[in-house]
Design an enzyme around this catalytic site. Structure first.
Site, PDB file in Angstrom:
ATOM      1  N   SER A   1       0.798  -1.231   0.000  1.00  0.00           N
ATOM      2  CA  SER A   1       0.000   0.000   0.000  1.00  0.00           C
ATOM      3  C   SER A   1       0.829   1.280   0.000  1.00  0.00           C
ATOM      4  O   SER A   1       0.261   2.370  -0.081  1.00  0.00           O
ATOM      5  CB  SER A   1      -0.944   0.011   1.207  1.00  0.00           C
ATOM      6  OG  SER A   1      -2.034  -0.847   0.983  1.00  0.00           O
TER       7      SER A   1
ATOM      8  N   LYS B   1       0.031   3.722  -2.615  1.00  0.00           N
ATOM      9  CA  LYS B   1      -0.963   4.791  -2.484  1.00  0.00           C
ATOM     10  C   LYS B   1      -0.328   6.179  -2.353  1.00  0.00           C
ATOM     11  O   LYS B   1      -1.029   7.187  -2.513  1.00  0.00           O
ATOM     12  CB  LYS B   1      -1.879   4.505  -1.296  1.00  0.00           C
ATOM     13  CG  LYS B   1      -2.730   3.249  -1.446  1.00  0.00           C
ATOM     14  CD  LYS B   1      -3.689   3.081  -0.276  1.00  0.00           C
ATOM     15  CE  LYS B   1      -4.572   1.861  -0.428  1.00  0.00           C
ATOM     16  NZ  LYS B   1      -3.928   0.609  -0.007  1.00  0.00           N
TER      17      LYS B   1
ATOM     18  N   SER C   1      -5.831   3.036   4.997  1.00  0.00           N
ATOM     19  CA  SER C   1      -5.224   2.405   3.822  1.00  0.00           C
ATOM     20  C   SER C   1      -6.264   1.639   3.017  1.00  0.00           C
ATOM     21  O   SER C   1      -6.027   0.523   2.554  1.00  0.00           O
ATOM     22  CB  SER C   1      -4.080   1.463   4.232  1.00  0.00           C
ATOM     23  OG  SER C   1      -3.300   1.104   3.120  1.00  0.00           O
TER      24      SER C   1
ATOM     25  N   LYS D   1       3.092   6.443   4.999  1.00  0.00           N
ATOM     26  CA  LYS D   1       2.237   5.362   4.520  1.00  0.00           C
ATOM     27  C   LYS D   1       2.814   3.999   4.881  1.00  0.00           C
ATOM     28  O   LYS D   1       4.005   3.754   4.714  1.00  0.00           O
ATOM     29  CB  LYS D   1       2.070   5.459   2.994  1.00  0.00           C
ATOM     30  CG  LYS D   1       0.978   4.555   2.449  1.00  0.00           C
ATOM     31  CD  LYS D   1      -0.392   5.044   2.874  1.00  0.00           C
ATOM     32  CE  LYS D   1      -1.459   3.974   2.727  1.00  0.00           C
ATOM     33  NZ  LYS D   1      -1.354   2.906   3.753  1.00  0.00           N
TER      34      LYS D   1
END
Length: 387
Positions: free
Chosen positions: A66, A69, A126, A230
């Protein structure tokens, strides 16, 4: 004819000034620490300059889960900045977004959340479904948006990166590197610092309180100065994080890819950040108090030109260097007209003792056209009348 030539010369100088870099900093290399980290790849960089302070297998292409992202968010922030989208826009949910799986907020087909709510779901929880819904809204479809992601990666020089989706689910060929993750993380934080309004949220809710959000980045509660950025976890990628933090003006980004557990991920990121904050500091370049504010101009419509010093707000320094910083000015006695606004006239050279840390342009603060015969005659006539 002379007037046309002078105008053309001024335009040429302006074009050359625009083509020059905003600063010229000497590349510094620091001795790398010898400690190892329990992960497949890692890197620690200074957010402002991009200087690498630690690296381990930083150019090895790996799944990044993730952390993908970050690029999705970067393109979204660009769309918001350009006016293509707004935080109040209602983002629809397609069947494709609904079927994402993995971490999600269980969006239903046809459900509508605002862009602000979607960003909150992506940054805090997320949410894969929210990331794909936003990608479809910005790009028209996820495949088109992924093309935009790859174009942006190429633009940023992320040569070890190829995206196949907008959320980071494992997919053949969906790879990046610790160095490239640091590059896109820097781009996000430096160009769009407002993202930290979302990445620093610990707990929140959506749907009128029916959906609770808890941040996947546990460093928010454990590490002083953390600002994001993140996390990511999949079977193929392992446990990953791009962690950003700021203390006393120094901002660092620690990327950890392929850790075996969440605990090891956070421990490795904290160890990198600890090393950075313990050994480095941020300090301003001390412009001399008697630095000239103007420079004499020869054959110009104005007798002087104001100077603009392009020194950065802060520099990356080894601990203890700040006290010994000096700035040496390299300026001519006078400038020759015509001058274009922003035209480099000299340099401000930052020194730490005898070591040069970098040099930044001193520019013309405004344009100064060349003095032609008619203006010169009128100036002489006015001077004569005052006698």
């Amino acid at each position: 004819m002379k007037r046309c030539a002078a105008a053309l010369l001024a335009l040429l100088m302006l074009a050359l000034a625009a083509a020059l870099p905003a600063f010229a900093q000497k590349e510094r290399s620091f001795e790398m620490p010898e400690f190892d980290l329990p992960c497949r790849a890692a890197i620690l960089v200074d957010q402002a300059s991009g200087t690498v302070l630690y690296e381990k297998q930083a150019d090895q292409p790996l799944p990044i889960a993730s952390i993908t992202k970050v690029m999705t968010l970067l393109l979204t922030m660009e769309a918001l900045e350009s006016g293509k989208a707004s935080l109040t826009d209602v983002v629809p949910v397609s069947e494709h977004a609904y079927n994402m799986g993995g971490s999600q907020i269980w969006l239903e087909p046809g459900e509508q959340l605002t862009m602000d709510e979607m960003l909150k779901a992506i940054c805090v929880s997320s949410a894969n479904d929210a990331a794909v819904a936003v990608a479809e809204y910005i790009g028209g479809s996820e495949p088109v948006f992924v093309e935009q992601m790859n174009r942006k990666a190429a633009e940023l020089g992320m040569s070890g990166t190829h995206f196949c989706n907008a959320c980071g689910l494992d997919e053949a060929g969906h790879l990046s590197t610790a160095r490239d993750v640091a590059v896109m993380s820097r781009e996000m934080l430096n160009r769009h610092p407002q993202i930290t309004r979302y990445t620093t949220i610990w707990m929140d809710s959506l749907r009128g309180g029916a959906t609770q959000l808890l941040n996947t980045n546990k460093l928010l509660k454990r590490y002083s100065g953390i600002t994001g950025l993140k996390t990511g976890t999949t079977g193929g990628a392992g446990v990953c994080i791009s962690a950003s933090a700021t203390r006393e003006g120094l901002s660092l980004i620690a990327v950890v890819l392929g850790a075996a557990s969440s605990a090891e991920r956070f421990e490795a990121a904290a160890a990198l950040l600890d090393y950075g904050f313990s050994n480095f500091e941020a300090g301003p370049a001390p412009l001399p108090a008697d630095a000239p504010q103007t420079l004499p101009v020869r054959r110009g419509e104005a007798e002087t030109v104001p100077l603009t010093y392009c020194l950065p707000e802060t520099l990356l320094l080894k601990k203890g260097e700040r006290a010994g910083l000096t700035v040496r000015l390299e300026l001519p006695e006078r400038a020759e007209a015509p001058l274009a606004q922003g035209q480099p006239l000299g340099f401000a050279v930052v020194m730490s003792g005898e070591e040069e840390l970098g040099r930044w342009p001193v520019q013309a603060g405004e344009a100064v056209p060349q003095l032609d015969f008619g203006r010169c005659f009128r100036r002489l006539a006015r001077a004569a009348l005052k006698l």
